[in-house]
Design a protein around this motif. Structure first.
Motif, short mmCIF file in Angstrom:
data_model
loop_
_atom_site.label_atom_id
_atom_site.label_comp_id
_atom_site.label_asym_id
_atom_site.label_seq_id
_atom_site.Cartn_x
_atom_site.Cartn_y
_atom_site.Cartn_z
N TRP A 102 -8.66 -6.66 -11.13
CA TRP A 102 -9.14 -6.16 -10.01
C TRP A 102 -8.32 -6.88 -8.77
CZ3 TRP A 102 -11.67 -6.97 -5.31
CH2 TRP A 102 -12.11 -5.90 -4.45
N LEU A 103 -8.36 -8.18 -8.75
CA LEU A 103 -7.59 -8.94 -7.58
C LEU A 103 -6.22 -8.53 -7.70
CD1 LEU A 103 -9.33 -12.30 -8.15
CD2 LEU A 103 -9.65 -10.88 -6.22
N TRP A 104 -5.82 -8.69 -8.90
CA TRP A 104 -4.18 -8.08 -8.74
C TRP A 104 -4.05 -6.70 -8.55
CZ3 TRP A 104 -2.14 -4.78 -12.70
CH2 TRP A 104 -0.75 -4.61 -12.63
N ALA A 105 -4.86 -5.92 -8.90
CA ALA A 105 -4.58 -4.42 -8.41
C ALA A 105 -4.66 -4.04 -7.06
CB ALA A 105 -5.63 -3.70 -9.27
N VAL A 106 -5.57 -4.92 -6.46
CA VAL A 106 -5.91 -4.51 -4.80
C VAL A 106 -4.86 -5.50 -4.08
CG1 VAL A 106 -8.17 -3.50 -5.17
CG2 VAL A 106 -7.86 -5.95 -4.88
N ARG B 51 -2.15 -1.66 -10.62
CA ARG B 51 -1.81 -2.04 -9.44
C ARG B 51 -0.98 -0.69 -8.84
NH1 ARG B 51 -0.72 -7.12 -7.37
NH2 ARG B 51 1.09 -7.13 -5.77
N VAL B 52 -1.82 -0.35 -7.45
CA VAL B 52 -1.36 0.59 -6.75
C VAL B 52 -0.59 0.08 -5.39
CG1 VAL B 52 -3.21 2.29 -7.59
CG2 VAL B 52 -3.42 0.87 -5.65
N GLY B 53 -0.06 1.13 -4.57
CA GLY B 53 0.65 0.67 -3.37
C GLY B 53 -0.47 0.18 -2.38
N ALA B 54 -0.17 -0.28 -1.35
CA ALA B 54 -1.03 -1.27 -0.41
C ALA B 54 -1.82 -0.57 0.42
CB ALA B 54 0.03 -1.88 0.60
N GLU B 55 -1.37 1.00 0.85
CA GLU B 55 -2.43 1.65 1.56
C GLU B 55 -3.47 2.16 0.46
OE1 GLU B 55 -0.52 4.91 3.08
OE2 GLU B 55 0.91 3.98 4.44
N ALA B 56 -3.11 2.40 -0.83
CA ALA B 56 -4.34 2.97 -1.82
C ALA B 56 -5.19 1.67 -1.92
CB ALA B 56 -3.71 3.30 -2.75
#
Length: 119
Positions: free
Chosen positions: A9-13, A70-75
């Motif tokens: 989760w830390l990596w994904a956000v 992992r998603v884009g910064a806005e998401a």
């Protein structure tokens, strides 16, 4: 209810650059979930409070949405609420560079004025 590992989760956000960095932070004791030390395999669910030391700053975030990829910064920004307290304002320190010689009359007066305001 959906859950995922804290390192993932830390990596994904995007709080850490890589997943091994997130796992290393957990192993080093720099990550806490609900004020308890977290291992990389600790699961997080919406509503959990995560405190992670990222670089030289401690981030306090509340989990809103659990994602595993992992998603884009806005998401990624929609997946947590940043509850990090603002850093205290920096107090200037009256200091002269080493080897600058004796202060001039003007510099001495400014230093005295500054020191009298601090007291």
């Amino acid at each position: 209810m959906e859950s995922t590992r804290i390192d993932r989760w830390l990596w994904a956000v995007r709080l850490t650059k890589t997943r091994p960095d997130a796992a290393q932070a957990c192993r080093g004791g720099h990550v806490r979930v609900n004020d308890k030390p977290a291992k990389p395999s600790t699961t997080v669910v919406p509503g959990d409070q995560v405190r992670a030391r990222v670089g030289d700053r401690t981030k306090v975030v509340e989990v809103v949405r659990v994602i595993g990829k992992r998603v884009g910064a806005e998401a990624a920004a929609t997946c947590f609420i940043d509850r990090t307290p603002k850093p205290p304002p920096e107090i200037p320190i009256a200091r002269r560079d080493r080897g600058a010689g004796r202060p001039t009359k003007r510099e001495r007066r400014e230093l005295e004025r500054f020191r009298s305001q601090q007291s």
